[in-house]
Design a protein around this motif. Structure first.
Motif, PDB file in Angstrom:
ATOM      1  N   GLY A  41      24.889  42.294  48.412  1.00 46.48           N
ATOM      2  CA  GLY A  41      24.167  43.541  48.195  1.00 46.48           C
ATOM      3  C   GLY A  41      25.018  44.695  47.691  1.00 46.48           C
ATOM      4  O   GLY A  41      24.478  45.722  47.260  1.00 46.48           O
ATOM      5  N   TRP A  42      26.346  44.571  47.733  1.00 49.08           N
ATOM      6  CA  TRP A  42      27.217  45.628  47.222  1.00 49.08           C
ATOM      7  C   TRP A  42      27.312  45.514  45.705  1.00 49.08           C
ATOM      8  O   TRP A  42      27.267  44.416  45.149  1.00 49.08           O
ATOM      9  N   GLN A  43      27.479  46.637  45.018  1.00 50.18           N
ATOM     10  CA  GLN A  43      27.533  46.659  43.562  1.00 50.18           C
ATOM     11  C   GLN A  43      28.978  46.702  43.066  1.00 50.18           C
ATOM     12  O   GLN A  43      29.797  47.461  43.587  1.00 50.18           O
ATOM     13  N   GLN A  44      29.255  45.890  42.050  1.00 49.27           N
ATOM     14  CA  GLN A  44      30.578  45.883  41.442  1.00 49.27           C
ATOM     15  C   GLN A  44      30.869  47.227  40.769  1.00 49.27           C
ATOM     16  O   GLN A  44      30.000  47.792  40.108  1.00 49.27           O
ATOM     17  N   GLN A  45      32.085  47.721  40.935  1.00 49.77           N
ATOM     18  CA  GLN A  45      32.499  48.976  40.330  1.00 49.77           C
ATOM     19  C   GLN A  45      33.269  48.719  39.034  1.00 49.77           C
ATOM     20  O   GLN A  45      33.674  47.594  38.740  1.00 49.77           O
ATOM     21  N   THR A  46      33.477  49.767  38.262  1.00 51.57           N
ATOM     22  CA  THR A  46      34.067  49.604  36.931  1.00 51.57           C
ATOM     23  C   THR A  46      35.590  49.658  36.917  1.00 51.57           C
ATOM     24  O   THR A  46      36.215  49.168  35.978  1.00 51.57           O
ATOM     25  N   GLY A  47      36.213  50.264  37.934  1.00 50.53           N
ATOM     26  CA  GLY A  47      37.670  50.385  37.933  1.00 50.53           C
ATOM     27  C   GLY A  47      38.349  49.036  38.114  1.00 50.53           C
ATOM     28  O   GLY A  47      37.896  48.207  38.904  1.00 50.53           O
ATOM     29  N   THR A  48      39.446  48.815  37.402  1.00 48.05           N
ATOM     30  CA  THR A  48      40.145  47.525  37.513  1.00 48.05           C
ATOM     31  C   THR A  48      40.712  47.305  38.912  1.00 48.05           C
ATOM     32  O   THR A  48      40.918  46.155  39.317  1.00 48.05           O
ATOM     33  N   TYR A  49      40.958  48.378  39.644  1.00 49.64           N
ATOM     34  CA  TYR A  49      41.499  48.246  40.997  1.00 49.64           C
ATOM     35  C   TYR A  49      40.393  48.112  42.046  1.00 49.64           C
ATOM     36  O   TYR A  49      40.661  47.947  43.232  1.00 49.64           O
ATOM     37  N   GLN A  50      39.127  48.163  41.626  1.00 47.82           N
ATOM     38  CA  GLN A  50      38.006  48.262  42.563  1.00 47.82           C
ATOM     39  C   GLN A  50      37.353  46.906  42.836  1.00 47.82           C
ATOM     40  O   GLN A  50      36.224  46.655  42.418  1.00 47.82           O
ATOM     41  N   SER A  51      38.064  46.031  43.513  1.00 43.22           N
ATOM     42  CA  SER A  51      37.511  44.756  43.990  1.00 43.22           C
ATOM     43  C   SER A  51      38.105  44.469  45.351  1.00 43.22           C
ATOM     44  O   SER A  51      39.324  44.590  45.536  1.00 43.22           O
ATOM     45  N   TRP A  52      37.271  44.102  46.288  1.00 43.18           N
ATOM     46  CA  TRP A  52      37.770  43.681  47.593  1.00 43.18           C
ATOM     47  C   TRP A  52      38.171  42.206  47.541  1.00 43.18           C
ATOM     48  O   TRP A  52      37.740  41.462  46.656  1.00 43.18           O
ATOM     49  N   ASN A  53      38.991  41.807  48.498  1.00 42.13           N
ATOM     50  CA  ASN A  53      39.381  40.398  48.650  1.00 42.13           C
ATOM     51  C   ASN A  53      40.011  39.848  47.375  1.00 42.13           C
ATOM     52  O   ASN A  53      39.889  38.663  47.062  1.00 42.13           O
ATOM     53  N   THR A  54      40.677  40.718  46.652  1.00 39.50           N
ATOM     54  CA  THR A  54      41.276  40.398  45.358  1.00 39.50           C
ATOM     55  C   THR A  54      42.690  40.951  45.335  1.00 39.50           C
ATOM     56  O   THR A  54      42.899  42.111  45.671  1.00 39.50           O
ATOM     57  N   MET A  55      43.650  40.133  44.935  1.00 36.52           N
ATOM     58  CA  MET A  55      45.030  40.611  44.844  1.00 36.52           C
ATOM     59  C   MET A  55      45.213  41.328  43.504  1.00 36.52           C
ATOM     60  O   MET A  55      45.106  40.727  42.438  1.00 36.52           O
ATOM     61  N   HIS A  56      45.461  42.632  43.579  1.00 35.11           N
ATOM     62  CA  HIS A  56      45.663  43.435  42.378  1.00 35.11           C
ATOM     63  C   HIS A  56      47.153  43.528  42.072  1.00 35.11           C
ATOM     64  O   HIS A  56      47.960  43.801  42.964  1.00 35.11           O
ATOM     65  N   TRP A  57      47.494  43.317  40.800  1.00 35.71           N
ATOM     66  CA  TRP A  57      48.922  43.269  40.455  1.00 35.71           C
ATOM     67  C   TRP A  57      49.181  43.838  39.064  1.00 35.71           C
ATOM     68  O   TRP A  57      48.418  43.643  38.134  1.00 35.71           O
ATOM     69  N   ASN A  58      50.272  44.570  38.964  1.00 34.68           N
ATOM     70  CA  ASN A  58      50.773  45.132  37.710  1.00 34.68           C
ATOM     71  C   ASN A  58      51.408  43.998  36.903  1.00 34.68           C
ATOM     72  O   ASN A  58      52.292  43.297  37.382  1.00 34.68           O
ATOM     73  N   ASP A  59      50.972  43.818  35.652  1.00 34.75           N
ATOM     74  CA  ASP A  59      51.478  42.683  34.871  1.00 34.75           C
ATOM     75  C   ASP A  59      52.943  42.830  34.468  1.00 34.75           C
ATOM     76  O   ASP A  59      53.528  41.889  33.915  1.00 34.75           O
ATOM     77  N   LEU A  60      53.555  43.990  34.741  1.00 30.56           N
ATOM     78  CA  LEU A  60      55.002  44.157  34.521  1.00 30.56           C
ATOM     79  C   LEU A  60      55.788  44.151  35.840  1.00 30.56           C
ATOM     80  O   LEU A  60      56.970  44.494  35.853  1.00 30.56           O
ATOM     81  N   ASP A  61      55.147  43.765  36.895  1.00 31.77           N
ATOM     82  CA  ASP A  61      55.781  43.678  38.215  1.00 31.77           C
ATOM     83  C   ASP A  61      56.248  42.241  38.436  1.00 31.77           C
ATOM     84  O   ASP A  61      55.443  41.304  38.370  1.00 31.77           O
ATOM     85  N   VAL A  62      57.527  42.058  38.708  1.00 27.67           N
ATOM     86  CA  VAL A  62      58.088  40.718  38.863  1.00 27.67           C
ATOM     87  C   VAL A  62      57.528  40.009  40.097  1.00 27.67           C
ATOM     88  O   VAL A  62      57.224  38.812  40.066  1.00 27.67           O
ATOM     89  N   VAL A  63      57.373  40.736  41.202  1.00 25.88           N
ATOM     90  CA  VAL A  63      57.053  40.109  42.487  1.00 25.88           C
ATOM     91  C   VAL A  63      55.790  39.249  42.439  1.00 25.88           C
ATOM     92  O   VAL A  63      55.816  38.092  42.875  1.00 25.88           O
ATOM     93  N   PRO A  64      54.654  39.740  41.911  1.00 27.35           N
ATOM     94  CA  PRO A  64      53.460  38.892  41.916  1.00 27.35           C
ATOM     95  C   PRO A  64      53.508  37.737  40.916  1.00 27.35           C
ATOM     96  O   PRO A  64      52.568  36.937  40.859  1.00 27.35           O
ATOM     97  N   HIS A  65      54.589  37.628  40.123  1.00 27.79           N
ATOM     98  CA  HIS A  65      54.768  36.439  39.291  1.00 27.79           C
ATOM     99  C   HIS A  65      55.207  35.231  40.125  1.00 27.79           C
ATOM    100  O   HIS A  65      55.144  34.092  39.654  1.00 27.79           O
ATOM    101  N   ALA A  66      55.657  35.490  41.338  1.00 27.69           N
ATOM    102  CA  ALA A  66      56.018  34.404  42.251  1.00 27.69           C
ATOM    103  C   ALA A  66      54.758  33.970  43.010  1.00 27.69           C
ATOM    104  O   ALA A  66      53.934  34.813  43.371  1.00 27.69           O
TER     105      ALA A  66
END
Length: 451
Positions: free
Chosen positions: A267-292
């Protein structure tokens, strides 16, 4: 009260960052805990007084915080642990930290307004060799999730059937569940599970687990463990907001997490911001750490900021990449991200302390300074400095307000440059310790291939 300027996603991310404050200090465990508790008293209501700092009554959040972060009350912790090294000597830093806050009213974008608890877990402490070795880099061995007992577990051979997590993730979750809120903290002398068991939340109350970096792997894993253990049944909504995290486990574990934690409650509505998702790992594509620790992503890290301009730096980065891939592959498990969302990074040419960063990197310091900015600053926003304009962050526009620095006796602050140099020395030491082993393994594989 008027809604704060930060939305619910940003508020939760900001509170994950506050858990990391303990990583900016050196001192004994009890001193570091008092320092973190004192720092939190600037942001939250009802933080128990830290008497050694002259506080006599529970805190009231600073007026500069409320319009930004909203009104939150500390309800458990903070608790942290100072580990001992291999020689039994205390590390002198906070190796893991955790606290819980509550708000009576959080407006969820695209969803209802609910009473909400947030479990905020600290990231890797850059000064903690224990974090690096025992939690971050400990991925060569895996632990079967179906039989995982945080109080008594051991690695086992990967069977390609069950979900598995890394030994480092298993260790980190175990440590978090063993933390006890100290005598002088909120809900003293209880573990997180004991605290949760004693709650009687209003119907529909939400609970959110959050964390950055190392805690970007620990927060979804801890939430899944507590959910499967039925410790969260009293809550109407359980969410996770992990950021910049390495993979906690392999493909079947990622599938399990994704099935238990869809990106939005019904029943919750998806938001438009790229950072606006629950239960989702958000990561900067120039950040080394989440490449592991996905092998295909690790293959990008040596040149993620461009090809190093000196042979020595290029060789070290190539060795680092080779070690990481070897560690990731050795168990046979295929490390896989949980559901995730990449955010567009932007290369920076100065650090937050105005140190020039050469791009492509000329030295390992250039690489680590860029890594630091991408791993922290680009998520939080970078304030203007000198002639450099402010940079809006990928999640927060700009960092949260900060109190004037006031240190608990015995505690010293760590500068950004000191952290960077510590990281460099630890990574070079890790490469040196692993390199001979990897070369021997490669030689054995070559002999086997020849035969």
């Amino acid at each position: 009260m008027t809604n704060p300027s930060l939305d619910a996603y940003q508020q939760v991310f900001g509170m994950a960052g506050l858990a990391n404050r303990a990583g900016g200090y050196n001192g004994l465990g009890i001193q570091l805990q008092e320092q973190l508790q004192y720092d939190l008293s600037f942001y939250f209501n009802n933080v128990p007084p830290v008497k050694i700092m002259g506080q006599t009554t529970p805190s009231t959040a600073d007026p500069s915080v409320l319009p930004v972060l909203g009104s939150w009350e500390l309800v458990w912790g903070p608790a942290l642990i100072e580990e001992k090294d291999k020689k039994g000597i205390p590390t002198g830093v906070a190796d893991n930290a955790l606290y819980v806050v509550k708000s009576e009213s959080v407006a969820f974008p695209g969803g209802p307004t609910l009473p909400t608890y947030v479990v905020a877990i600290a990231a890797t402490n850059p000064s903690s060799l224990y974090d690096w070795e025992t939690e971050d880099f400990s991925v060569a061995e895996v632990v079967n999730w179906t039989t995982y007992n945080p109080s008594n577990f051991a690695p086992s051979a990967y069977n390609n059937t069950d979900p598995y997590i890394s030994k480092g993730t298993a260790t980190g979750v175990s440590i978090l569940l063993e933390l006890i809120s100290p005598n002088n903290a909120a809900s003293p002398n209880t573990t997180l599970q004991q605290f949760l068991a004693g709650l009687h939340p209003e119907p529909g109350t939400a609970i959110i687990f959050c964390g950055h970096s190392l805690a970007g792997a620990l927060s979804p894993t801890l939430a899944l463990y507590l959910k499967e253990n039925k410790d969260l049944n009293a809550f109407g909504v359980t969410l996770v907001y992990p950021t910049a995290g390495p993979t906690p486990g392999e493909a079947k574990f990622a599938d399990l997490f994704n099935s238990k934690f869809p990106p939005l409650p019904p029943g919750w509505q998806q938001q438009t911001g790229t950072y606006q998702s629950w239960n989702t790992m958000h990561w900067n594509d120039l950040d080394v750490v989440p490449h592991a620790w996905t092998v295909s992503e690790l293959a990008k890290i040596a040149t993620i900021y461009g090809q190093a301009t000196t042979n020595m730096t290029a060789s070290i980065l190539k060795a680092l990449q080779k070690m990481a891939i070897s560690n990731s592959s050795s168990s046979g498990a295929s490390y896989t991200r949980i559901q995730n969302q990449s955010l567009p990074g932007q290369l920076q040419h100065t650090s937050s302390s105005s140190i020039t960063i050469k791009t492509p990197p000329q030295t390992l310091q250039d690489y680590m300074l860029q890594l630091s900015v991408q791993h922290v600053g680009m998520y939080n926003g970078i304030p203007a400095a000198g002639t450099n304009p402010p940079v809006n962050g990928l999640i927060l526009p700009q960092p949260l307000p900060k109190p004037a620095v006031k240190l608990v006796p015995g505690v010293t602050a760590v500068t950004e440059f000191e952290m960077i140099m510590k990281i460099i020395s630890q990574i070079i030491g890790w490469i040196s310790s692993q390199y001979v082993l990897v070369e021997k393994e490669n030689a054995a594989q070559n002999v086997e291939a020849d035969q």
